[in-house]
Design a protein around this motif. Structure first.
Motif, PDB file in Angstrom:
ATOM      1  N   TRP A 199       0.820  -1.214   0.000  1.00 45.56           N
ATOM      2  CA  TRP A 199       0.000   0.000   0.000  1.00 45.56           C
ATOM      3  C   TRP A 199       0.851   1.258   0.000  1.00 45.56           C
ATOM      4  CZ3 TRP A 199      -5.205   0.301  -0.503  1.00 45.56           C
ATOM      5  CH2 TRP A 199      -5.833   1.520  -0.208  1.00 45.56           C
ATOM      6  N   TYR A 200       1.834   1.302   0.911  1.00 38.81           N
ATOM      7  CA  TYR A 200       2.601   2.522   1.100  1.00 38.81           C
ATOM      8  C   TYR A 200       3.771   2.672   0.123  1.00 38.81           C
ATOM      9  CZ  TYR A 200       0.006   3.660   5.344  1.00 38.81           C
ATOM     10  OH  TYR A 200      -0.988   4.001   6.245  1.00 38.81           O
ATOM     11  N   THR A 201       3.967   1.699  -0.764  1.00 36.49           N
ATOM     12  CA  THR A 201       4.980   1.826  -1.812  1.00 36.49           C
ATOM     13  C   THR A 201       4.308   1.782  -3.184  1.00 36.49           C
ATOM     14  OG1 THR A 201       5.426  -0.585  -1.751  1.00 36.49           O
ATOM     15  CG2 THR A 201       6.835   0.864  -0.420  1.00 36.49           C
ATOM     16  N   VAL A 202       3.854   0.611  -3.602  1.00 31.22           N
ATOM     17  CA  VAL A 202       3.310   0.418  -4.944  1.00 31.22           C
ATOM     18  C   VAL A 202       2.114   1.318  -5.202  1.00 31.22           C
ATOM     19  CG1 VAL A 202       2.222  -1.266  -6.488  1.00 31.22           C
ATOM     20  CG2 VAL A 202       4.158  -1.946  -5.060  1.00 31.22           C
TER      21      VAL A 202
ATOM     22  N   PRO B 100      -1.689  15.787   5.292  1.00 29.89           N
ATOM     23  CA  PRO B 100      -1.092  14.471   5.516  1.00 29.89           C
ATOM     24  C   PRO B 100       0.330  14.566   6.069  1.00 29.89           C
ATOM     25  CG  PRO B 100      -1.016  15.007   3.193  1.00 29.89           C
ATOM     26  CD  PRO B 100      -1.841  16.078   3.848  1.00 29.89           C
ATOM     27  N   HIS B 101       0.733  13.505   6.803  1.00 31.76           N
ATOM     28  CA  HIS B 101       2.111  13.376   7.262  1.00 31.76           C
ATOM     29  C   HIS B 101       2.933  12.790   6.118  1.00 31.76           C
ATOM     30  CE1 HIS B 101       0.446  14.144  11.162  1.00 31.76           C
ATOM     31  NE2 HIS B 101      -0.234  13.011  11.175  1.00 31.76           N
ATOM     32  N   ARG B 102       4.120  13.308   5.930  1.00 33.68           N
ATOM     33  CA  ARG B 102       5.062  12.767   4.954  1.00 33.68           C
ATOM     34  C   ARG B 102       6.293  12.348   5.733  1.00 33.68           C
ATOM     35  NH1 ARG B 102       2.535  17.314   3.095  1.00 33.68           N
ATOM     36  NH2 ARG B 102       1.181  17.015   1.263  1.00 33.68           N
ATOM     37  N   LEU B 103       6.451  11.035   5.890  1.00 35.94           N
ATOM     38  CA  LEU B 103       7.453  10.459   6.776  1.00 35.94           C
ATOM     39  C   LEU B 103       8.565   9.803   5.968  1.00 35.94           C
ATOM     40  CD1 LEU B 103       4.985   8.697   9.243  1.00 35.94           C
ATOM     41  CD2 LEU B 103       5.869  11.034   9.364  1.00 35.94           C
ATOM     42  N   ASP B 104       9.775   9.835   6.521  1.00 33.68           N
ATOM     43  CA  ASP B 104      10.864   9.116   5.888  1.00 33.68           C
ATOM     44  C   ASP B 104      10.547   7.625   5.843  1.00 33.68           C
ATOM     45  OD1 ASP B 104      12.458  11.239   5.262  1.00 33.68           O
ATOM     46  OD2 ASP B 104      13.823  11.019   6.956  1.00 33.68           O
ATOM     47  N   PHE B 105      10.977   6.970   4.770  1.00 31.41           N
ATOM     48  CA  PHE B 105      10.735   5.542   4.592  1.00 31.41           C
ATOM     49  C   PHE B 105      11.391   4.771   5.730  1.00 31.41           C
ATOM     50  CE2 PHE B 105      11.424   1.299   3.037  1.00 31.41           C
ATOM     51  CZ  PHE B 105      10.351   1.040   2.202  1.00 31.41           C
ATOM     52  N   ASP B 106      10.581   3.984   6.436  1.00 29.95           N
ATOM     53  CA  ASP B 106      11.059   3.141   7.524  1.00 29.95           C
ATOM     54  C   ASP B 106      10.258   1.856   7.464  1.00 29.95           C
ATOM     55  OD1 ASP B 106      10.741   1.985  10.356  1.00 29.95           O
ATOM     56  OD2 ASP B 106      12.376   3.424  10.652  1.00 29.95           O
ATOM     57  N   LEU B 107      10.929   0.745   7.160  1.00 31.39           N
ATOM     58  CA  LEU B 107      10.217  -0.502   6.904  1.00 31.39           C
ATOM     59  C   LEU B 107       9.403  -0.947   8.108  1.00 31.39           C
ATOM     60  CD1 LEU B 107       9.589  -2.787   4.943  1.00 31.39           C
ATOM     61  CD2 LEU B 107      11.663  -3.948   5.738  1.00 31.39           C
TER      62      LEU B 107
ATOM     63  N   LEU C  87      -3.629   9.587   4.939  1.00 28.95           N
ATOM     64  CA  LEU C  87      -3.300  10.449   6.065  1.00 28.95           C
ATOM     65  C   LEU C  87      -1.804  10.486   6.326  1.00 28.95           C
ATOM     66  CD1 LEU C  87      -6.192   9.205   8.359  1.00 28.95           C
ATOM     67  CD2 LEU C  87      -6.158  11.240   6.902  1.00 28.95           C
ATOM     68  N   SER C  88      -1.087   9.487   5.816  1.00 34.69           N
ATOM     69  CA  SER C  88       0.375   9.451   5.905  1.00 34.69           C
ATOM     70  C   SER C  88       0.937   8.894   4.605  1.00 34.69           C
ATOM     71  CB  SER C  88       0.841   8.569   7.074  1.00 34.69           C
ATOM     72  OG  SER C  88       0.597   9.180   8.320  1.00 34.69           O
ATOM     73  N   TYR C  89       2.053   9.453   4.180  1.00 34.94           N
ATOM     74  CA  TYR C  89       2.827   8.930   3.057  1.00 34.94           C
ATOM     75  C   TYR C  89       4.245   8.665   3.546  1.00 34.94           C
ATOM     76  CZ  TYR C  89      -0.947  11.014   0.260  1.00 34.94           C
ATOM     77  OH  TYR C  89      -2.171  11.352  -0.262  1.00 34.94           O
ATOM     78  N   PHE C  90       4.891   7.681   2.947  1.00 39.57           N
ATOM     79  CA  PHE C  90       6.281   7.386   3.272  1.00 39.57           C
ATOM     80  C   PHE C  90       7.142   7.718   2.068  1.00 39.57           C
ATOM     81  CE2 PHE C  90       3.850   4.987   6.293  1.00 39.57           C
ATOM     82  CZ  PHE C  90       4.583   5.115   7.466  1.00 39.57           C
ATOM     83  N   VAL C  91       8.211   8.472   2.335  1.00 45.23           N
ATOM     84  CA  VAL C  91       9.039   9.038   1.270  1.00 45.23           C
ATOM     85  C   VAL C  91      10.387   8.332   1.257  1.00 45.23           C
ATOM     86  CG1 VAL C  91      10.086  11.139   0.368  1.00 45.23           C
ATOM     87  CG2 VAL C  91       7.906  11.264   1.622  1.00 45.23           C
TER      88      VAL C  91
END
Length: 285
Positions: A180-183, A217-224, A239-243
């Protein structure tokens, strides 16, 4: 706020279903391109032109380069036979038509064999901005351009294998969050700016704006680990994205970890809401 279209919500409950009438054991169906209507092709062309214009400068460069995969000899909904000739030559992937959402085990098996299931229908002209179920525009416009990128193609195949393993271990909800948070809803840094690479954003007029420009939305550093713990919503913009620093590196970041061990570790921790930011979270610039 409504999303432009819902994406796949994986939960494992579909694994026991049998294919509908007219579908093969792997849930594939003939595309029957010749049976598409003039309105079907108009909808595709309208959505394509709108998103291509909007995404210029917003999407990762590889997506814009990959769009040439969809410039085929005829306008309208791509003919999968013609599309697959181009895609297979580049990365060994093909697009297969399915009647709609397929069971999770079927979906991941297709990915593991470098086949991408695409809904064999397109939204009506009065549904340009909202659809319950992902259609051929989401599946093909959103995913295929990046499947022409070797790193993404390999990551998607790896996700297929990881999805089947997660199903066996009862951990599909974790793997679904990674998907979800990548593809579907991934953002990346490129040339000093945030760019879109997730298909759920790329195929959505509203979320293409919202993901990059809205302050909510929150834009957070990618953290597995954080991703595997974070729930997601299917009924609204994220509500959140991972960058990630480079979207091409997502496969390396996943494969360098033992996901089975991570699943076991995280089962002892509470899930996290996409609404909240912890003190340990790093906010993407």
């Amino acid at each position: 706020m409504q999303k432009d279209s819902h994406q796949r919500e994986m939960h494992g409950a579909l694994a026991s279903l049998t294919p509908p009438s007219g579908a093969a054991e792997d849930w594939t169906v003939p595309q029957r391109w010749d049976e598409l209507t003039a309105e079907d092709h108009w909808v595709w062309d309208t959505l394509f032109a709108r998103q291509q214009t909007l995404l210029h400068g917003r999407a990762v460069e590889a997506f814009e380069r990959g769009l040439d995969m969809l410039h085929l000899s005829r306008p309208g909904v791509p003919n999968f036979d013609e599309l697959n000739e181009k895609l297979d030559r580049r990365t060994g992937w093909t697009v297969v038509a399915v009647p709609g959402l397929v069971p999770d085990d079927v979906f991941f098996r297709h990915l593991s064999e470098r086949r991408f299931p695409a809904g064999n229908f397109i939204r009506a002209a009065d549904q340009l901005d909202y659809l319950e179920e992902p259609d051929v525009f989401h599946d093909v416009f959103g995913h295929v351009p990046l499947l022409a990128q070797p790193d993404v193609a390999d990551f998607m195949q790896a996700l297929g294998r990881l999805g089947l393993e997660a199903l066996d271990r009862g951990a599909l909800h974790r793997l679904a969050r990674l998907y979800w948070y990548t593809v579907e809803f991934g953002l990346a840094r490129e040339n000093g700016a945030l760019k879109i690479y997730g298909a759920g954003i790329l195929s959505s007029f509203g979320e293409s704006h919202y993901s990059l420009e809205n302050a909510k939305p929150h834009r957070l550093d990618f953290d597995l680990k954080r991703i595997l713990r974070t729930r997601y919503r299917t009924d609204c913009f994220q509500l959140s994205y991972f960058v990630i620093d480079r979207f091409e590196d997502v496969l390396k970041l996943v494969l360098r970890n033992d996901l089975t061990a991570l699943y076991e570790e995280l089962d002892r921790l509470p899930d996290l809401s996409p609404c909240t930011v912890d003190a340990d979270d790093l906010l993407a610039a």
